[in-house]
Design a protein around this motif. Structure first.
Motif, PDB file in Angstrom:
ATOM      1  N   TYR A 156       0.819  -1.213   0.000  1.00  0.00           N
ATOM      2  CA  TYR A 156       0.000   0.000   0.000  1.00  0.00           C
ATOM      3  C   TYR A 156       0.853   1.263   0.000  1.00  0.00           C
ATOM      4  O   TYR A 156       0.346   2.355  -0.256  1.00  0.00           O
ATOM      5  CB  TYR A 156      -0.942   0.001   1.201  1.00  0.00           C
ATOM      6  CG  TYR A 156      -2.153  -0.905   1.051  1.00  0.00           C
ATOM      7  CD1 TYR A 156      -2.121  -2.042   0.248  1.00  0.00           C
ATOM      8  CD2 TYR A 156      -3.337  -0.634   1.729  1.00  0.00           C
ATOM      9  CE1 TYR A 156      -3.220  -2.874   0.127  1.00  0.00           C
ATOM     10  CE2 TYR A 156      -4.450  -1.455   1.610  1.00  0.00           C
ATOM     11  CZ  TYR A 156      -4.377  -2.583   0.814  1.00  0.00           C
ATOM     12  OH  TYR A 156      -5.477  -3.401   0.701  1.00  0.00           O
ATOM     13  N   ASP A 162      -8.603   0.877  10.141  1.00  0.00           N
ATOM     14  CA  ASP A 162      -7.307   0.652   9.516  1.00  0.00           C
ATOM     15  C   ASP A 162      -7.062  -0.739   8.939  1.00  0.00           C
ATOM     16  O   ASP A 162      -7.837  -1.652   9.051  1.00  0.00           O
ATOM     17  CB  ASP A 162      -6.188   1.076  10.447  1.00  0.00           C
ATOM     18  CG  ASP A 162      -5.072   1.800   9.689  1.00  0.00           C
ATOM     19  OD1 ASP A 162      -5.210   2.020   8.474  1.00  0.00           O
ATOM     20  OD2 ASP A 162      -4.055   2.147  10.313  1.00  0.00           O
ATOM     21  N   TYR A 163      -5.878  -0.814   8.302  1.00  0.00           N
ATOM     22  CA  TYR A 163      -5.532  -1.873   7.359  1.00  0.00           C
ATOM     23  C   TYR A 163      -5.390  -3.251   7.990  1.00  0.00           C
ATOM     24  O   TYR A 163      -5.448  -4.262   7.296  1.00  0.00           O
ATOM     25  CB  TYR A 163      -4.229  -1.517   6.626  1.00  0.00           C
ATOM     26  CG  TYR A 163      -2.998  -1.457   7.522  1.00  0.00           C
ATOM     27  CD1 TYR A 163      -2.077  -2.488   7.551  1.00  0.00           C
ATOM     28  CD2 TYR A 163      -2.756  -0.346   8.328  1.00  0.00           C
ATOM     29  CE1 TYR A 163      -0.949  -2.427   8.354  1.00  0.00           C
ATOM     30  CE2 TYR A 163      -1.629  -0.279   9.123  1.00  0.00           C
ATOM     31  CZ  TYR A 163      -0.737  -1.315   9.142  1.00  0.00           C
ATOM     32  OH  TYR A 163       0.375  -1.245   9.949  1.00  0.00           O
ATOM     33  N   GLN A 205      -9.226  -5.117   7.495  1.00  0.00           N
ATOM     34  CA  GLN A 205      -9.970  -4.819   6.267  1.00  0.00           C
ATOM     35  C   GLN A 205     -11.102  -5.800   5.983  1.00  0.00           C
ATOM     36  O   GLN A 205     -12.016  -5.485   5.207  1.00  0.00           O
ATOM     37  CB  GLN A 205      -9.021  -4.796   5.066  1.00  0.00           C
ATOM     38  CG  GLN A 205      -8.016  -3.661   5.107  1.00  0.00           C
ATOM     39  CD  GLN A 205      -7.016  -3.752   3.966  1.00  0.00           C
ATOM     40  OE1 GLN A 205      -7.151  -3.066   2.964  1.00  0.00           O
ATOM     41  NE2 GLN A 205      -6.014  -4.596   4.117  1.00  0.00           N
ATOM     42  N   TYR A 261     -15.776   2.368   8.168  1.00  0.00           N
ATOM     43  CA  TYR A 261     -14.373   1.918   8.152  1.00  0.00           C
ATOM     44  C   TYR A 261     -13.519   3.106   7.740  1.00  0.00           C
ATOM     45  O   TYR A 261     -13.854   3.817   6.778  1.00  0.00           O
ATOM     46  CB  TYR A 261     -14.175   0.775   7.148  1.00  0.00           C
ATOM     47  CG  TYR A 261     -12.708   0.419   6.908  1.00  0.00           C
ATOM     48  CD1 TYR A 261     -12.064  -0.535   7.696  1.00  0.00           C
ATOM     49  CD2 TYR A 261     -11.970   1.053   5.920  1.00  0.00           C
ATOM     50  CE1 TYR A 261     -10.722  -0.836   7.496  1.00  0.00           C
ATOM     51  CE2 TYR A 261     -10.628   0.759   5.714  1.00  0.00           C
ATOM     52  CZ  TYR A 261     -10.015  -0.182   6.510  1.00  0.00           C
ATOM     53  OH  TYR A 261      -8.684  -0.473   6.306  1.00  0.00           O
ATOM     54  N   HIS A 299      -9.527   4.136   6.631  1.00  0.00           N
ATOM     55  CA  HIS A 299      -8.250   3.616   6.162  1.00  0.00           C
ATOM     56  C   HIS A 299      -7.187   4.686   6.395  1.00  0.00           C
ATOM     57  O   HIS A 299      -7.156   5.692   5.690  1.00  0.00           O
ATOM     58  CB  HIS A 299      -8.392   3.290   4.668  1.00  0.00           C
ATOM     59  CG  HIS A 299      -7.335   2.401   4.122  1.00  0.00           C
ATOM     60  ND1 HIS A 299      -7.295   1.049   4.384  1.00  0.00           N
ATOM     61  CD2 HIS A 299      -6.279   2.652   3.316  1.00  0.00           C
ATOM     62  CE1 HIS A 299      -6.264   0.507   3.743  1.00  0.00           C
ATOM     63  NE2 HIS A 299      -5.626   1.459   3.103  1.00  0.00           N
ATOM     64  N   PHE A 344      -4.113   4.071  -0.125  1.00  0.00           N
ATOM     65  CA  PHE A 344      -4.622   2.932  -0.891  1.00  0.00           C
ATOM     66  C   PHE A 344      -3.960   3.010  -2.261  1.00  0.00           C
ATOM     67  O   PHE A 344      -4.031   4.046  -2.918  1.00  0.00           O
ATOM     68  CB  PHE A 344      -6.141   2.959  -1.022  1.00  0.00           C
ATOM     69  CG  PHE A 344      -6.700   1.636  -1.481  1.00  0.00           C
ATOM     70  CD1 PHE A 344      -7.076   0.672  -0.567  1.00  0.00           C
ATOM     71  CD2 PHE A 344      -6.787   1.335  -2.842  1.00  0.00           C
ATOM     72  CE1 PHE A 344      -7.546  -0.566  -0.978  1.00  0.00           C
ATOM     73  CE2 PHE A 344      -7.252   0.102  -3.261  1.00  0.00           C
ATOM     74  CZ  PHE A 344      -7.632  -0.853  -2.340  1.00  0.00           C
ATOM     75  N   LEU A 368     -13.906  -4.697   2.681  1.00  0.00           N
ATOM     76  CA  LEU A 368     -14.087  -3.261   2.912  1.00  0.00           C
ATOM     77  C   LEU A 368     -15.485  -2.809   2.536  1.00  0.00           C
ATOM     78  O   LEU A 368     -16.077  -1.945   3.206  1.00  0.00           O
ATOM     79  CB  LEU A 368     -13.046  -2.477   2.107  1.00  0.00           C
ATOM     80  CG  LEU A 368     -11.592  -2.656   2.551  1.00  0.00           C
ATOM     81  CD1 LEU A 368     -10.646  -2.020   1.549  1.00  0.00           C
ATOM     82  CD2 LEU A 368     -11.377  -2.051   3.933  1.00  0.00           C
ATOM     83  N   PHE A 389     -11.067   7.556   3.471  1.00  0.00           N
ATOM     84  CA  PHE A 389      -9.658   7.571   3.095  1.00  0.00           C
ATOM     85  C   PHE A 389      -9.064   8.933   3.429  1.00  0.00           C
ATOM     86  O   PHE A 389      -9.784   9.910   3.615  1.00  0.00           O
ATOM     87  CB  PHE A 389      -9.497   7.280   1.596  1.00  0.00           C
ATOM     88  CG  PHE A 389      -9.988   5.910   1.193  1.00  0.00           C
ATOM     89  CD1 PHE A 389      -9.148   4.813   1.258  1.00  0.00           C
ATOM     90  CD2 PHE A 389     -11.300   5.728   0.764  1.00  0.00           C
ATOM     91  CE1 PHE A 389      -9.605   3.551   0.899  1.00  0.00           C
ATOM     92  CE2 PHE A 389     -11.767   4.468   0.411  1.00  0.00           C
ATOM     93  CZ  PHE A 389     -10.913   3.376   0.473  1.00  0.00           C
TER      94      PHE A 389
END
Length: 488
Positions: free
Chosen positions: A93, A135-136, A139, A156, A158, A162, A181, A189
């Protein structure tokens, strides 16, 4: 409290063990600070790992928040966290600055642990509650949670970039992650570009229709629902940094820092986790060449580099530390004098008070990230500069660059351009410093961390209200379509 109307799900709980191991204290992280007021108002629950492997803890209350620990074994930490999260997803990422590793055993652990988090969140949430996944590392949780609890409103966020589709498509489990996701109603984001990259990946891999920020997702019942994917740039608690910067003891500490460095004319500062995404090597290369070229001297300027320890069991980080410390030693050996140093390297973490003193002491802040979701250090430096002085040199590849156009923006891969910008920052007149810093401070104060959480939760609430209205309308339609009771 058994269930909550608002639940946060994150890899870590918002607390750390006290040094004596007998109690808990609030973690210093930005996410904890960001969500603290929301959690207090909502009397919410927080689902996360307590930070120690193979430790089983019962849920407990801390400072107005119900904490729900998720147990991770040493193998889970190795495969789910150090492996898939930080040796697969993190480098992929971040534009493959380091090579990602793809291991099926890591993926299997990631699925298993994400399911454990989803189950814990499902149990902690009351009927029709709002759940915000962070966060990642998690997911897959939104989809798993929706399958367990279709009544919930799920968000959600992130926190990292991305990637562009050409990079993302390398991931062997690319469809599963996208579907995970898309279990959320709102996917947030840091940058508009990140949301765009996500939407393109969805179109290419899943063939779902995307329109503006909306994505049409099959609802599993023959119809579709709309998920919102858009940018919600995170920020900091600016007022807390301003208050610290106004304290006489911290201002005095800033003077002591300058004196301890031999009172150079200028101090440059870098503050990073020791991570290959932060561009520390590029920064050191540029500074070493400026000294070599004679465009800077150690009597005139010193670079202070704080590199806090990070992921010390991951090979790429061990190698990075060795490279950086070797470079620092070489530059200092070539250019130090008996009274001044080229680079003061500090492989340590510091409390916020000491960081604000460093921000006040530094004439130039260097943020040279090769890829960064946001970079809150840039905003912390700006908030701390209550004197409206100092210069922020900021990588265009950090999310903060979208909001902080009055900084000196740089491409950290362009070493000559970086060197020229550092010289410009060192020589910038006070009037220009003031003009730029006032604009930066206005932005950081006007858009603080409470604005970030409020904007995201307002978007999630709007989706919840719309979904509720649609459900109510469907129930009315169903009642109208029912045949009348023959006995009436």
């Amino acid at each position: 409290m058994s269930q909550a109307d608002f639940v946060v799900v994150a890899n870590r709980l918002p607390v750390d063990r006290t040094p004596d191991g007998e109690g808990w204290r609030r973690s210093p992280g930005g996410l904890v600070t960001a969500l603290e007021p929301v959690m207090r108002r909502a009397e919410g629950a927080w689902v996360g790992w307590a930070g120690q492997p193979d430790v089983s803890l019962e849920p407990f209350d801390f400072d107005g928040t119900h904490l729900v620990p998720v147990e991770l074994s040493a193998a889970d930490v190795q495969h789910y966290y150090e492996g898939f999260s930080n040796d697969t997803i993190w480098p992929l990422y971040h534009d493959v600055i380091a090579e990602p590793t793809y291991k099926r055993a890591w993926w299997e652990a990631y699925v298993r642990v994400n399911r454990r988090f989803a189950e814990a969140a499902a149990a902690a949430a009351s009927e029709k509650a709002t759940v915000w996944v962070q966060d990642y590392q998690l997911q897959l949780v939104p989809k798993l949670l929706r399958e367990l609890r279709p009544d919930l409103t799920i968000g959600y966020f992130h926190h990292i970039p991305f990637p562009a589709y050409g990079l993302y498509s390398q991931l062997p489990w690319r469809k599963q992650v996208l579907e995970g996701l898309l279990g959320a109603d709102v996917i947030g984001f840091q940058r508009v570009a990140d949301a765009g990259n996500f939407a393109r990946a969805v179109r290419r891999q899943l063939r779902y229709e995307t329109k503006a920020s909306g994505i049409s997702v099959p609802d599993g019942q023959g119809g579709t629902r709309v998920a919102l994917a858009k940018a919600f740039p995170i920020s900091i608690d600016a007022d807390s940094y301003i208050e610290l910067a106004q304290r006489p003891d911290i201002q005095q500490r800033a003077k002591e820092i300058r004196e301890g460095l031999g009172n150079p004319r200028k101090i440059l500062l870098g503050v990073d986790r020791l991570d290959y995404t932060k561009g520390i090597r590029h920064r050191l290369k540029a500074w070493g060449e400026l000294l070599e070229d004679g465009r800077a001297t150690v009597e005139d300027a010193t670079l202070v580099q704080v590199a806090s320890p990070s992921r010390e069991r991951v090979d790429a980080y061990v190698q990075l530390r060795d490279e950086i410390e070797m470079t620092v030693g070489r530059i200092n050996g070539d250019y130090d004098s008996t009274t001044h140093t080229a680079i003061r390297y500090l492989h340590q973490s510091y409390p916020r008070e000491e960081m604000v003193a460093l921000f006040l002491a530094a004439d130039v802040m260097l943020v040279t990230a090769l890829r960064d979701g946001m970079n809150l250090v840039a905003k912390e430096y700006v908030a701390s500069r209550i004197d409206n002085r100092g210069v922020l040199v900021l990588s265009e590849f950090a999310g903060a660059a979208d909001e902080m156009g009055s900084a000196l923006l740089i491409n950290p891969h362009d070493i000559d351009g970086l060197k020229d910008t550092i010289v410009r920052a060192l020589e910038m007149p006070a009037a220009e410093q003031g003009r730029r810093m006032r604009a930066l401070r206005t932005r950081v104060r006007d858009h603080d961390v409470e604005d970030w959480s409020r904007e995201f939760l307002d978007a999630l609430s709007a989706f919840h209200d719309r979904a509720s209205s649609a459900t109510a309308a469907a129930e009315v339609d169903a009642n109208l379509d029912e045949p009348e009771d023959a006995s009436s």
